[in-house]
Design a protein around this motif. Structure first.
Motif, short mmCIF file in Angstrom:
data_model
loop_
_atom_site.label_atom_id
_atom_site.label_comp_id
_atom_site.label_asym_id
_atom_site.label_seq_id
_atom_site.Cartn_x
_atom_site.Cartn_y
_atom_site.Cartn_z
N UNK A 138 -1.11 11.53 -10.22
CA UNK A 138 -1.56 10.63 -9.14
C UNK A 138 -2.01 9.26 -9.61
N UNK A 139 -2.48 9.16 -10.85
CA UNK A 139 -3.03 7.89 -11.31
C UNK A 139 -2.07 7.13 -12.21
N UNK A 140 -0.79 7.35 -12.06
CA UNK A 140 0.16 6.56 -12.84
C UNK A 140 0.27 5.16 -12.24
N UNK A 141 0.07 4.17 -13.08
CA UNK A 141 0.07 2.79 -12.60
C UNK A 141 1.41 2.37 -12.02
N UNK B 25 5.74 2.27 -5.52
CA UNK B 25 5.82 2.83 -4.17
C UNK B 25 5.23 1.86 -3.15
N UNK B 26 4.18 1.15 -3.56
CA UNK B 26 3.63 0.13 -2.66
C UNK B 26 4.65 -0.96 -2.38
N UNK B 27 5.38 -1.38 -3.42
CA UNK B 27 6.42 -2.39 -3.25
C UNK B 27 7.53 -1.88 -2.34
N UNK B 28 7.90 -0.62 -2.51
CA UNK B 28 8.96 -0.04 -1.67
C UNK B 28 8.54 -0.03 -0.21
N UNK C 239 -0.51 0.22 1.44
CA UNK C 239 -1.79 -0.39 1.08
C UNK C 239 -2.60 0.44 0.08
N UNK C 240 -2.79 1.74 0.35
CA UNK C 240 -3.62 2.58 -0.53
C UNK C 240 -3.05 2.63 -1.95
N UNK C 241 -1.73 2.66 -2.06
CA UNK C 241 -1.11 2.71 -3.39
C UNK C 241 -1.27 1.38 -4.12
N UNK C 242 -1.14 0.28 -3.39
CA UNK C 242 -1.35 -1.04 -4.00
C UNK C 242 -2.78 -1.20 -4.47
N UNK C 243 -3.73 -0.74 -3.67
CA UNK C 243 -5.14 -0.81 -4.05
C UNK C 243 -5.41 0.06 -5.28
N UNK C 244 -4.78 1.26 -5.33
CA UNK C 244 -4.98 2.14 -6.47
C UNK C 244 -4.41 1.54 -7.74
N UNK C 245 -3.28 0.86 -7.63
CA UNK C 245 -2.68 0.22 -8.81
C UNK C 245 -3.64 -0.81 -9.39
N UNK C 246 -4.29 -1.59 -8.52
CA UNK C 246 -5.27 -2.58 -8.98
C UNK C 246 -6.48 -1.90 -9.61
N UNK C 247 -6.92 -0.80 -9.03
CA UNK C 247 -8.06 -0.06 -9.59
C UNK C 247 -7.71 0.50 -10.97
N UNK C 248 -6.47 0.99 -11.15
CA UNK C 248 -6.05 1.56 -12.42
C UNK C 248 -5.96 0.49 -13.50
N UNK C 249 -5.42 -0.68 -13.12
CA UNK C 249 -5.28 -1.78 -14.08
C UNK C 249 -5.71 -3.09 -13.44
N UNK C 250 -7.00 -3.38 -13.47
CA UNK C 250 -7.50 -4.60 -12.83
C UNK C 250 -7.00 -5.89 -13.46
N UNK D 250 -0.60 -6.50 -4.11
CA UNK D 250 -1.63 -6.21 -3.12
C UNK D 250 -1.82 -7.41 -2.19
N UNK D 251 -1.75 -8.60 -2.77
CA UNK D 251 -1.85 -9.80 -1.94
C UNK D 251 -0.73 -9.87 -0.92
N UNK D 252 0.48 -9.54 -1.31
CA UNK D 252 1.61 -9.56 -0.39
C UNK D 252 1.42 -8.57 0.75
N UNK D 253 0.86 -7.40 0.42
CA UNK D 253 0.61 -6.41 1.47
C UNK D 253 -0.48 -6.89 2.41
N UNK D 254 -1.56 -7.48 1.85
CA UNK D 254 -2.59 -8.03 2.73
C UNK D 254 -2.00 -9.12 3.63
N UNK D 255 -1.15 -9.97 3.07
CA UNK D 255 -0.54 -11.01 3.88
C UNK D 255 0.29 -10.44 5.00
#
Length: 355
Positions: free
Chosen positions: A164-167, A173-176, A187-198, A207-212
């Motif tokens: 589950x925590x693979x960057x 998957x967030x990009x897809x 969104x949740x996957x993009x946020x997790x990617x940032x949490x895994x590797x800030x 994540x910015x693209x998803x927020x946009x």
């Protein structure tokens, strides 16, 4: 005044008879005294006994497959991709239960750019190794590169069940989901990617693209700025930042950002966005100049034509509808814009109002 918006991855253990065994039997048959052979001697050299000890035992398909796999791995390590692929496929043919052979073949297909064949082989390896993350993740990546996004998401989800925590899996998957126009699902996957590797610029940008896409533009601005702290200045990233700055009304910052884009890589989109920002700052002459530059760079860029048309309609209004040349040129640009992108209902409304 017109205040419209502007478009936007065994060794073989064959048992062969030794040559010494056959030699011993042959020696027994040809040697001995010159006298008549005893019954025991005759028995020891009878054809039936010799027939029971074959000169060679054919290798089983399994051992042949293992030999091919070993050879393929050595060839691949030596950089001989084509003969390695032949051996990997031969191993699969002789033993369809060797996941290493499927993965080896998939890796070569991937390097060759044959993502379709790679996705098939990774998937088959994953089916043989249901608890292994790598083949399922790699299958998803190949499918994403093929733009088979629904299938890619399905593969990534199975990979994430294992790890589950693979960057990379979270990021991809967030990009897809974003490519599928389902930013909320990503969104949740993009946020997790940032949490895994800030410290990952791509993760913050994604994540910015998803927020946009979710119209959370202040959050998008924050993520784009963090991305820019980690990566080199990138025109696409700067354009996204500029667009979100415009959405939250920070037009001066938008202009400064677009100046960076134009300095690095001038484009029709950058000049059109600059025109938009200047228009919102009530600098109509400057806005028209940037919109005209946009269509000069790319005559088929619809937003640029829209910008020119809107600016000229403003000029027409400023002249108290006396200078019809402004209206005529504005309508020409607006019609061109609609021809290039017929989905612009706002532009169609303007045409109907001023024709």
């Amino acid at each position: 005044m017109i205040h419209g918006h502007f478009s936007n991855y065994h060794r073989s253990c064959a048992c062969l008879l030794l040559a010494g065994t056959a030699a011993a039997i042959t020696g027994c048959a040809g040697g001995g005294s010159s006298g008549p052979a005893s019954n025991q001697d005759e028995a020891s050299t009878s054809p039936a006994v010799i027939h029971d000890v074959p000169e060679a035992t054919p290798r089983t398909k399994e051992s042949t497959a293992l030999a091919s796999l070993q050879k393929a791995e050595a060839l691949a390590k030596a950089g001989m991709q084509r003969p390695a692929l032949i051996e990997f496929e031969r191993a699969i043919e002789n033993n369809p239960s060797l996941p290493q052979a499927y993965i080896g073949a998939a890796e070569i297909y991937r390097k060759q750019g044959d993502f379709e064949s790679a996705s098939v082989r990774y998937g088959q390896a994953a089916d043989l190794m249901p608890q292994s993350f790598e083949p399922r993740y790699s299958q998803g990546l190949m499918l994403q590169l093929l733009h088979r996004l629904t299938d890619a998401v399905r593969a990534y989800l199975k990979a994430l069940e294992i790890k589950p925590d693979d960057f990379d899996a979270n990021l991809n998957i967030a990009t897809a989901y974003l490519e599928m126009n389902e930013p909320g699902s990503g969104l949740a996957y993009a946020q997790r990617a940032v949490q895994i590797n800030p410290k990952s610029g791509p993760a913050h940008a994604n994540l910015g693209s998803i927020y946009g896409a979710l119209n959370r533009h202040q959050d998008a601005v924050n993520e784009y700025r963090q991305a820019l702290e980690q990566v080199e200045l990138s025109p696409p990233l700067l354009l996204n930042l500029a667009n979100s700055l415009g959405k939250v009304g920070r037009y001066d910052e938008m202009v400064n950002t677009l100046n960076q884009v134009i300095k690095i890589q001038p484009s029709a989109a950058a000049y059109e966005r600059m025109g938009f920002a200047e228009f919102k700052l009530y600098k109509y002459d400057e806005a028209l100049k940037y919109f005209r530059t946009s269509v000069e760079i790319d005559p088929n860029y619809a937003p640029g034509h829209t910008g020119v048309g809107v600016c000229l309609l403003n000029e027409y209004e400023f002249s108290k509808r006396q200078n019809d040349a402004f209206r005529s040129e504005a309508l020409t640009n607006l019609r061109t814009s609609v021809q290039l992108d017929p989905r612009q209902t706002y532009v169609i409304d303007l045409i109907n109002r001023y024709r």
